[in-house]
Design a protein around this motif. Sequence first.
Motif, PDB file in Angstrom:
ATOM      1  N   ILE A  90       0.846  -1.204   0.000  1.00  0.00           N
ATOM      2  CA  ILE A  90       0.000   0.000   0.000  1.00  0.00           C
ATOM      3  C   ILE A  90       0.876   1.247   0.000  1.00  0.00           C
ATOM      4  CG2 ILE A  90      -1.927  -1.149   1.167  1.00  0.00           C
ATOM      5  CD1 ILE A  90      -1.065   0.197   3.749  1.00  0.00           C
ATOM      6  N   PHE A  91       0.323   2.303  -0.548  1.00  0.00           N
ATOM      7  CA  PHE A  91       0.976   3.611  -0.513  1.00  0.00           C
ATOM      8  C   PHE A  91      -0.104   4.685  -0.488  1.00  0.00           C
ATOM      9  CE2 PHE A  91       2.609   7.359  -2.856  1.00  0.00           C
ATOM     10  CZ  PHE A  91       3.547   7.775  -1.932  1.00  0.00           C
ATOM     11  N   ASN A  92      -0.242   5.351   0.645  1.00  0.00           N
ATOM     12  CA  ASN A  92      -1.240   6.413   0.814  1.00  0.00           C
ATOM     13  C   ASN A  92      -2.635   5.918   0.421  1.00  0.00           C
ATOM     14  OD1 ASN A  92       0.931   7.929   1.589  1.00  0.00           O
ATOM     15  ND2 ASN A  92       0.915   9.307  -0.170  1.00  0.00           N
ATOM     16  N   GLU A  93      -3.145   4.959   1.186  1.00  0.00           N
ATOM     17  CA  GLU A  93      -4.429   4.314   0.894  1.00  0.00           C
ATOM     18  C   GLU A  93      -5.389   4.463   2.076  1.00  0.00           C
ATOM     19  OE1 GLU A  93      -4.789   3.490  -2.005  1.00  0.00           O
ATOM     20  OE2 GLU A  93      -2.955   2.656  -2.872  1.00  0.00           O
ATOM     21  N   MET A  94      -5.507   5.655   2.636  1.00  0.00           N
ATOM     22  CA  MET A  94      -6.273   5.864   3.854  1.00  0.00           C
ATOM     23  C   MET A  94      -7.751   5.504   3.729  1.00  0.00           C
ATOM     24  SD  MET A  94      -6.338  10.055   3.796  1.00  0.00           S
ATOM     25  CE  MET A  94      -7.622  10.242   5.011  1.00  0.00           C
ATOM     26  N   TYR A  95      -8.298   5.530   2.518  1.00  0.00           N
ATOM     27  CA  TYR A  95      -9.727   5.270   2.339  1.00  0.00           C
ATOM     28  C   TYR A  95     -10.064   3.793   2.180  1.00  0.00           C
ATOM     29  CZ  TYR A  95      -9.819  10.306   1.578  1.00  0.00           C
ATOM     30  OH  TYR A  95      -9.680  11.665   1.736  1.00  0.00           O
ATOM     31  N   VAL A  96      -9.066   2.962   1.909  1.00  0.00           N
ATOM     32  CA  VAL A  96      -9.378   1.562   1.591  1.00  0.00           C
ATOM     33  C   VAL A  96      -8.580   0.540   2.400  1.00  0.00           C
ATOM     34  CG1 VAL A  96     -10.133   2.075  -0.771  1.00  0.00           C
ATOM     35  CG2 VAL A  96      -7.720   1.580  -0.317  1.00  0.00           C
ATOM     36  N   VAL A  97      -7.566   0.980   3.141  1.00  0.00           N
ATOM     37  CA  VAL A  97      -6.679   0.002   3.781  1.00  0.00           C
ATOM     38  C   VAL A  97      -7.410  -0.850   4.812  1.00  0.00           C
ATOM     39  CG1 VAL A  97      -5.875   1.667   5.525  1.00  0.00           C
ATOM     40  CG2 VAL A  97      -4.455  -0.317   4.952  1.00  0.00           C
ATOM     41  N   GLU A  98      -8.337  -0.272   5.560  1.00  0.00           N
ATOM     42  CA  GLU A  98      -9.066  -1.069   6.554  1.00  0.00           C
ATOM     43  C   GLU A  98      -9.953  -2.102   5.883  1.00  0.00           C
ATOM     44  OE1 GLU A  98      -9.905   1.355  10.513  1.00  0.00           O
ATOM     45  OE2 GLU A  98     -10.591   2.466   8.754  1.00  0.00           O
ATOM     46  N   ARG A  99     -10.610  -1.724   4.804  1.00  0.00           N
ATOM     47  CA  ARG A  99     -11.447  -2.671   4.060  1.00  0.00           C
ATOM     48  C   ARG A  99     -10.613  -3.821   3.541  1.00  0.00           C
ATOM     49  NH1 ARG A  99     -14.183  -0.416  -1.335  1.00  0.00           N
ATOM     50  NH2 ARG A  99     -12.022  -0.622  -2.045  1.00  0.00           N
ATOM     51  N   ASP A 151     -21.138  11.181   0.273  1.00  0.00           N
ATOM     52  CA  ASP A 151     -20.566  10.685   1.507  1.00  0.00           C
ATOM     53  C   ASP A 151     -19.392  11.537   1.962  1.00  0.00           C
ATOM     54  OD1 ASP A 151     -21.042   7.371   0.245  1.00  0.00           O
ATOM     55  OD2 ASP A 151     -22.387   8.642   1.409  1.00  0.00           O
ATOM     56  N   ALA A 152     -19.252  11.699   3.242  1.00  0.00           N
ATOM     57  CA  ALA A 152     -18.132  12.468   3.787  1.00  0.00           C
ATOM     58  C   ALA A 152     -16.924  11.579   3.957  1.00  0.00           C
ATOM     59  CB  ALA A 152     -18.529  13.077   5.128  1.00  0.00           C
ATOM     60  N   ALA A 153     -15.765  12.182   3.949  1.00  0.00           N
ATOM     61  CA  ALA A 153     -14.528  11.420   4.165  1.00  0.00           C
ATOM     62  C   ALA A 153     -14.453  10.972   5.610  1.00  0.00           C
ATOM     63  CB  ALA A 153     -13.322  12.307   3.828  1.00  0.00           C
ATOM     64  N   PRO A 154     -13.847   9.838   5.881  1.00  0.00           N
ATOM     65  CA  PRO A 154     -13.746   9.345   7.243  1.00  0.00           C
ATOM     66  C   PRO A 154     -12.820  10.214   8.070  1.00  0.00           C
ATOM     67  CG  PRO A 154     -12.397   8.026   5.786  1.00  0.00           C
ATOM     68  CD  PRO A 154     -13.170   8.964   4.911  1.00  0.00           C
ATOM     69  N   ALA A 155     -13.133  10.288   9.331  1.00  0.00           N
ATOM     70  CA  ALA A 155     -12.254  11.032  10.222  1.00  0.00           C
ATOM     71  C   ALA A 155     -10.962  10.264  10.405  1.00  0.00           C
ATOM     72  CB  ALA A 155     -12.933  11.250  11.572  1.00  0.00           C
ATOM     73  N   VAL A 156      -9.851  10.958  10.291  1.00  0.00           N
ATOM     74  CA  VAL A 156      -8.556  10.302  10.364  1.00  0.00           C
ATOM     75  C   VAL A 156      -7.671  11.070  11.331  1.00  0.00           C
ATOM     76  CG1 VAL A 156      -6.507   9.627   9.091  1.00  0.00           C
ATOM     77  CG2 VAL A 156      -8.734   9.486   8.010  1.00  0.00           C
ATOM     78  N   THR A 157      -7.048  10.369  12.219  1.00  0.00           N
ATOM     79  CA  THR A 157      -6.118  10.983  13.152  1.00  0.00           C
ATOM     80  C   THR A 157      -4.723  10.472  12.851  1.00  0.00           C
ATOM     81  OG1 THR A 157      -7.818  11.058  14.857  1.00  0.00           O
ATOM     82  CG2 THR A 157      -5.520  11.329  15.569  1.00  0.00           C
ATOM     83  N   PRO A 158      -3.810  11.360  12.427  1.00  0.00           N
ATOM     84  CA  PRO A 158      -2.455  10.901  12.129  1.00  0.00           C
ATOM     85  C   PRO A 158      -1.796  10.322  13.352  1.00  0.00           C
ATOM     86  CG  PRO A 158      -2.856  13.124  11.273  1.00  0.00           C
ATOM     87  CD  PRO A 158      -4.001  12.787  12.171  1.00  0.00           C
ATOM     88  N   SER A 159      -1.047   9.259  13.150  1.00  0.00           N
ATOM     89  CA  SER A 159      -0.351   8.631  14.264  1.00  0.00           C
ATOM     90  C   SER A 159       0.804   9.499  14.738  1.00  0.00           C
ATOM     91  CB  SER A 159       0.183   7.257  13.828  1.00  0.00           C
ATOM     92  OG  SER A 159       0.984   6.720  14.835  1.00  0.00           O
ATOM     93  N   GLU A 160       0.964   9.616  16.047  1.00  0.00           N
ATOM     94  CA  GLU A 160       2.076  10.379  16.582  1.00  0.00           C
ATOM     95  C   GLU A 160       3.339   9.542  16.661  1.00  0.00           C
ATOM     96  OE1 GLU A 160       0.789  11.853  20.331  1.00  0.00           O
ATOM     97  OE2 GLU A 160      -0.744  13.175  19.495  1.00  0.00           O
ATOM     98  N   GLU A 161       3.175   8.243  16.529  1.00  0.00           N
ATOM     99  CA  GLU A 161       4.318   7.341  16.608  1.00  0.00           C
ATOM    100  C   GLU A 161       5.087   7.348  15.301  1.00  0.00           C
ATOM    101  OE1 GLU A 161       5.168   2.602  17.450  1.00  0.00           O
ATOM    102  OE2 GLU A 161       3.156   3.378  17.223  1.00  0.00           O
ATOM    103  N   GLN A 162       6.399   7.374  15.325  1.00  0.00           N
ATOM    104  CA  GLN A 162       7.209   7.320  14.126  1.00  0.00           C
ATOM    105  C   GLN A 162       7.126   5.933  13.511  1.00  0.00           C
ATOM    106  OE1 GLN A 162       8.854   9.813  12.571  1.00  0.00           O
ATOM    107  NE2 GLN A 162       7.764  11.091  14.055  1.00  0.00           N
ATOM    108  N   PRO A 163       7.114   5.840  12.171  1.00  0.00           N
ATOM    109  CA  PRO A 163       7.040   4.541  11.514  1.00  0.00           C
ATOM    110  C   PRO A 163       8.183   3.640  11.937  1.00  0.00           C
ATOM    111  CG  PRO A 163       6.716   6.330   9.950  1.00  0.00           C
ATOM    112  CD  PRO A 163       7.181   6.956  11.243  1.00  0.00           C
ATOM    113  N   ARG A 164       7.848   2.373  12.115  1.00  0.00           N
ATOM    114  CA  ARG A 164       8.840   1.373  12.463  1.00  0.00           C
ATOM    115  C   ARG A 164       9.034   0.424  11.297  1.00  0.00           C
ATOM    116  NH1 ARG A 164       5.908  -0.855  17.704  1.00  0.00           N
ATOM    117  NH2 ARG A 164       4.285  -0.878  16.126  1.00  0.00           N
ATOM    118  N   GLN A 165      10.164  -0.254  11.276  1.00  0.00           N
ATOM    119  CA  GLN A 165      10.408  -1.239  10.215  1.00  0.00           C
ATOM    120  C   GLN A 165       9.406  -2.371  10.287  1.00  0.00           C
ATOM    121  OE1 GLN A 165      12.097  -1.304   7.657  1.00  0.00           O
ATOM    122  NE2 GLN A 165      11.884  -3.419   7.031  1.00  0.00           N
ATOM    123  N   ALA A 166       9.096  -2.859  11.470  1.00  0.00           N
ATOM    124  CA  ALA A 166       8.100  -3.919  11.615  1.00  0.00           C
ATOM    125  C   ALA A 166       7.426  -3.768  12.958  1.00  0.00           C
ATOM    126  CB  ALA A 166       8.754  -5.292  11.503  1.00  0.00           C
ATOM    127  N   ALA A 167       6.131  -4.083  12.970  1.00  0.00           N
ATOM    128  CA  ALA A 167       5.390  -4.003  14.234  1.00  0.00           C
ATOM    129  C   ALA A 167       4.834  -5.360  14.543  1.00  0.00           C
ATOM    130  CB  ALA A 167       4.279  -2.980  14.129  1.00  0.00           C
TER     131      ALA A 167
END
Length: 507
Positions: free
Chosen positions: A59-68, A491-507
């Motif tokens: 994925i790359f910048n897929e905020m509208y579909v990644v959860e689905r 339809d309105a866009a979903p509410a999104v809260t950016p993560s404050e945590e820095q990206p990690r290599q693996a979670a």
Amino acid sequence: MTTVEIIFLAVYFSLLSVLGVYGSHRYRMAFLYYRHKFKLPTPNGTLKALPKVTIQLPIFNEMYVVERLVESVCRIDYPRELLEIQVLDDSTDETCGIARACVERHRQKGHDIVYIHRVNRSGFKAGALENGLKLASGEYVAVFDADFVPSPDFLMRTVPFFADAKVGMVQVRWGHLNREFSILTQAQSIFLDGHFIIEHTARNRAGCFFNFNGTAGIWRRSTISDAGGWQHDTLTEDLDLSYRAQLKGWQFIFLPEVISPAEVPVDMNAFKSQQHRWAKGSIQTAKKLLPTILKSDLPLLVKREAFFHLTNNMAYLLMVLLSVLMPISMVVRFQHGLYGTLFLDLPFFITATASVCVFYVAAQRERGVKGWERFKYLPFLMSLGIGLAINNAKAVGEALLNQQSGFARTPKTGAEGKSVKAVKKSYRGSKTLMPVVELLFAAYFTGALWFAIDSRIYTSVPFIILFLAGFLYVGASSLLQGLAGRAKVPDAAPAVTPSEEQPRQAA
């Protein structure tokens, strides 16, 4: 006639002839499909036990579909202890937080799912897949793009084919979540139906090469490594790897009865960006692999089909040249009283234009569409194909001239049925000056139409209208959608809260 006029008409009819050859190839595809239609693929043998499978979700910048996407993959019916899911996220926006939180939710439910984030897009999608393979534990690797919603039985219907040690990849057919959204999404769906139902089936069952489509397929992991792994020197890493694997002797299976639904672009500029990438990547792959294919000891049937498959987008470059020459040809022949020669265009109509009708009507018939519904979109399909010629010809030219470009993602909006979310600017197709060129071509054909009617050259009118409508629709749609501030959708866009945590290599 002057020497210049004779040479001009010779070039014009040469273009018609070459385009006629490419157009007639659709008839061959339809013939091969019906010849092998009932040669249904079945697993050759039985697996002793279900193998470990890794599902990769690039994925790359897929905020509208990644959860689905993640939720649908987690619903796949397969033993949890044998299923690993990798979310390969190269995102630079709110998607990071959404994806990480979604992965954590499903991990707590007992799924073996991992979030892998890269701080750069080296190699783009191919690089993400290659990076994920380094950490993967599965013997087989399935891939789904962000806009797909795989069915729960995907693995149980594809994995059994790997009982045959020669099988390296199994591809399923794409479905369309938002086919009914607009006439543009209808047309895209019909285009893809033709590619999957007719072309893929014909090539696969006739023993020719066909390609993994970048998603909705599953690979034997050893096949990927044996073929040289994911490489990113073309924009179609899936097509490239597919041909390299089949050159190594691996067999591919296509299952048209297994459908994996996905979203098609609702925005003209997004659609053109996708087509540009596919057209450019196919020519890059042709330059890279076609000499090896033609020099190999493969059967002539396989070589011939590979040539047409990999070079098919060259027709767009020829179509642009034809668009420039067609009105001039009409005027030249009119001035010299060569009315009868206008009927020489008829073979072009039969081999190129009519072949589109036969090909896509056959695809809709096989999809189960009945009556008038099979035919009503055909004029629009032909015009849209012509309207895309400038966009795709530019892509072909860039590939021929070795002009490199980044992997332009196709924006996803979460569209289903007739609804789509309002999306932010960065999730719409990029704006270019191409619509101005397309509208200039439309104006050019408007003048040609006036001349044809005024001069009573009625045999040329149907051709001119197709070209005029195509360039006008594609150019105007691109321009208007590019100028629009936001899509006017309910339809309105979903509410999104950016993560404050820095990206990690693996979670």
